[in-house]
Design a protein around this motif. Sequence first.
Motif, PDB file in Angstrom:
ATOM      1  N   VAL A 117       0.877  -1.170   0.000  1.00  0.00           N
ATOM      2  CA  VAL A 117       0.000   0.000   0.000  1.00  0.00           C
ATOM      3  C   VAL A 117       0.913   1.217   0.000  1.00  0.00           C
ATOM      4  O   VAL A 117       1.652   1.457   0.956  1.00  0.00           O
ATOM      5  CB  VAL A 117      -0.929   0.011   1.233  1.00  0.00           C
ATOM      6  CG1 VAL A 117      -1.705   1.317   1.299  1.00  0.00           C
ATOM      7  CG2 VAL A 117      -1.888  -1.166   1.207  1.00  0.00           C
ATOM      8  N   ASP A 118       0.903   1.983  -1.076  1.00  0.00           N
ATOM      9  CA  ASP A 118       1.854   3.083  -1.198  1.00  0.00           C
ATOM     10  C   ASP A 118       1.512   4.272  -0.316  1.00  0.00           C
ATOM     11  O   ASP A 118       2.411   4.938   0.208  1.00  0.00           O
ATOM     12  CB  ASP A 118       1.922   3.549  -2.654  1.00  0.00           C
ATOM     13  CG  ASP A 118       2.834   2.678  -3.487  1.00  0.00           C
ATOM     14  OD1 ASP A 118       3.983   3.081  -3.718  1.00  0.00           O
ATOM     15  OD2 ASP A 118       2.393   1.580  -3.889  1.00  0.00           O
ATOM     16  N   LYS A 119       0.218   4.557  -0.190  1.00  0.00           N
ATOM     17  CA  LYS A 119      -0.141   5.789   0.506  1.00  0.00           C
ATOM     18  C   LYS A 119      -1.550   5.677   1.054  1.00  0.00           C
ATOM     19  O   LYS A 119      -2.435   5.087   0.420  1.00  0.00           O
ATOM     20  CB  LYS A 119      -0.057   6.976  -0.467  1.00  0.00           C
ATOM     21  CG  LYS A 119      -0.394   8.330   0.125  1.00  0.00           C
ATOM     22  CD  LYS A 119      -0.306   9.414  -0.938  1.00  0.00           C
ATOM     23  CE  LYS A 119      -0.670  10.780  -0.352  1.00  0.00           C
ATOM     24  NZ  LYS A 119      -0.612  11.846  -1.385  1.00  0.00           N
ATOM     25  N   VAL A 120      -1.736   6.243   2.246  1.00  0.00           N
ATOM     26  CA  VAL A 120      -3.075   6.451   2.784  1.00  0.00           C
ATOM     27  C   VAL A 120      -3.438   7.901   2.480  1.00  0.00           C
ATOM     28  O   VAL A 120      -2.836   8.823   3.014  1.00  0.00           O
ATOM     29  CB  VAL A 120      -3.149   6.162   4.293  1.00  0.00           C
ATOM     30  CG1 VAL A 120      -4.528   6.515   4.825  1.00  0.00           C
ATOM     31  CG2 VAL A 120      -2.840   4.703   4.568  1.00  0.00           C
ATOM     32  N   VAL A 121      -4.377   8.093   1.570  1.00  0.00           N
ATOM     33  CA  VAL A 121      -4.705   9.445   1.106  1.00  0.00           C
ATOM     34  C   VAL A 121      -5.250  10.292   2.233  1.00  0.00           C
ATOM     35  O   VAL A 121      -4.923  11.477   2.362  1.00  0.00           O
ATOM     36  CB  VAL A 121      -5.726   9.362  -0.048  1.00  0.00           C
ATOM     37  CG1 VAL A 121      -6.147  10.759  -0.499  1.00  0.00           C
ATOM     38  CG2 VAL A 121      -5.145   8.579  -1.203  1.00  0.00           C
ATOM     39  N   SER A 122      -6.061   9.691   3.081  1.00  0.00           N
ATOM     40  CA  SER A 122      -6.679  10.427   4.191  1.00  0.00           C
ATOM     41  C   SER A 122      -6.968   9.446   5.316  1.00  0.00           C
ATOM     42  O   SER A 122      -7.387   8.311   5.058  1.00  0.00           O
ATOM     43  CB  SER A 122      -7.974  11.094   3.728  1.00  0.00           C
ATOM     44  OG  SER A 122      -8.739  11.540   4.830  1.00  0.00           O
ATOM     45  N   PRO A 123      -6.753   9.862   6.560  1.00  0.00           N
ATOM     46  CA  PRO A 123      -7.074   8.955   7.677  1.00  0.00           C
ATOM     47  C   PRO A 123      -8.570   8.839   7.948  1.00  0.00           C
ATOM     48  O   PRO A 123      -8.982   8.065   8.813  1.00  0.00           O
ATOM     49  CB  PRO A 123      -6.357   9.611   8.857  1.00  0.00           C
ATOM     50  CG  PRO A 123      -6.313  11.066   8.513  1.00  0.00           C
ATOM     51  CD  PRO A 123      -6.159  11.136   7.027  1.00  0.00           C
TER      52      PRO A 123
END
Length: 696
Positions: free
Chosen positions: A91-97
Amino acid sequence: MTTQASPRRPRRPSRDRGEWKPAESLPVARVLVDVPLPHLDRPFDYRVPAHLDEAAVPGTRVRVRFAGRMVDGYLLERTDSSGHGGKLAWVDKVVSPEPVLTPEVAGLARAVADRYAGVLADVLRLAVPARHARVESEKPREREIAAPQPPDRTGWSAYPRGGALLDALAGGRVAHAVWQALPGEDWAARLAEAAAATRTAGRSALLVVPDQRDVDRLHAACAAQLGEDAVVALTADLGPAERYRRWLAVRRGAVQVVVGTRSAAFAPLAEIGLLAVWDDGDDSHIEPRAPYPQVRDVLVLRAHRDGAALIVGGFARTAEAQLLVDSGWAGSVVAERGTVRDRMPRITAIGESDTQLVRDPTARAARVPAVAFEAARAAISAGRPVLVQVPRAGYLPFLACAQCREAARCRHCAGPLGLPRPAPGAAPDAAAGLPACRWCGRVEPAFRCPNCGSRRLRAGVIGAGRTAEELGRAFPGVPVKSSGGGAAVLDGIGAGPGLVVATPGAEPVAEGGYGAALLLDAWAMLARPDLRVAEETLRRWFAAAAQVVPHGDGGRVVVVAEASIPTVQTLVRWDPVGHAEAELAERAEVGFPPAVRMAAVEGPPAAVAEICDAVLDPDRDPPEGVELLGPVEIDPPERPGGPPAHDDDVRERGLLRVPRGSGRRLAAALHDAQALRTARKATDAVRIRLDPQEID
């Protein structure tokens, strides 16, 4: 010479994924990638890196690498292991928590996709609005929500089962109802009372209406019942920032009552106790993007999944709503006939008595007969406004018999005749100047009126714009207002005499009610080549007539159509339930929805044939009882009055029909057939609609 070392900054996670370490707990994430291809319509497993362990919670937006490129997705769940035998990507990135996708909405979206042979990614685009980073970082507004109070039960007491419905909602029990609103009913107040009863049980409510005007009216009614901060409106007209702000308030549990248009059907309410849809036959309830879900069906699925109550309400009743009653899934909430007769206006059709025709021999040919003028004059004299419903906007030229004024119709398809305009630069044609059908394009060189035998034609102009001008001359000194049909749609008008010319659906609410309603050009509504023409016409007529005061107060409705037409008789008797029962029985007899499940497959001939053959293939276990109607051309190569189309422009439609019990298997077979095409990268687009609203 020495230099002073700068202080060390905290080390960020390396961009080299070879140095990333998996999370210690639940290191595998199941991600739904935003790729609208049927053969990829399933979750994919990814590894969660340790530095995203806290942020990567179910429901969050993420970015992952898929097929060599970065795509958006939703993290559905985290697990200990994966069934995939190879190496998992990160998973490269969590765009928003912010966990925007709740398990309930995800399950509902999956059910909607399965019912309509669609793709989950397409449904989630309808269910979850686009992210607005600034709005997410804002401090939530504090809301002052008072404790809900039991609503006034007077309005629902007019319906024998109305009190029991409110008791069920207040007790947190499941109740499914198809509600037939009385003429003149304040439907917004009744739905607000149902929402208030639901809130007394500590549960939330979701109310869906067709358009912005209805949202404003229902929101005001709910605010009066529960307080301004207790209800929120969700519509596309709000703009991306405000819509996302309100949607987040619902997601975070700050609001428990939602009013909105079709996209609000997926609002992420917790502990939902009531789902309601008003005027379920309105075309605005159908999503124009794939997979084309209908709000009523979405709410039925949601009520079944979440154990919530459901109210399907309207002045008219659709065949689909009647099917819910006939199947025993929903109860019918209707008033007694005596109450209906007391509330309804007096409704007059053309030719209902010999006396009417003796007084006005041209009543059948006149666009506005004498009985309509009498009703309008009486209402204006009583100080009330008059509603004039015109199904066409602006100025529409038409041809009619010069002697009896009967509308000129095509002998082949019964379509309206007109005078086609020659194409710019076109060579003179022998048929130029001759009347031609507006539907099939056939030229009519020898017209003869079937009513009086005359061969002469006269040209006329109808439409809302022309009607307003003519009525202004017929009633000098009386103000004339237009609503819809090119003019601004009015939300409401004040009391007092006046004329309001409105297109169907744009009728403004009159303070104190209208004194009369004139329903003009009924032929334009009843002559459309559509399976639902009678149902749609009645829905428009009932909506207009319901705004007229009762006959005891002088209310009159004049429908300019033959009294012998069954649709007109339904309006005169005010019997939407009887019409829905008959409509459902007729559709069952000829095998049309909702008595059966049907899919319309539209596209290039080769693609339509490929999908239909895949569904019917005996080696693939086809749905039980499936049959194919067609395919037929829907865009013929020869277009009247225009150049011939290229072969590549030809489109066909095939109808796949199954018994209702095989509907799920039909949807699954269509999904699999589409998956086979997208897996081999077929480029010719095909449109698939389950239970299409129009079949012409």
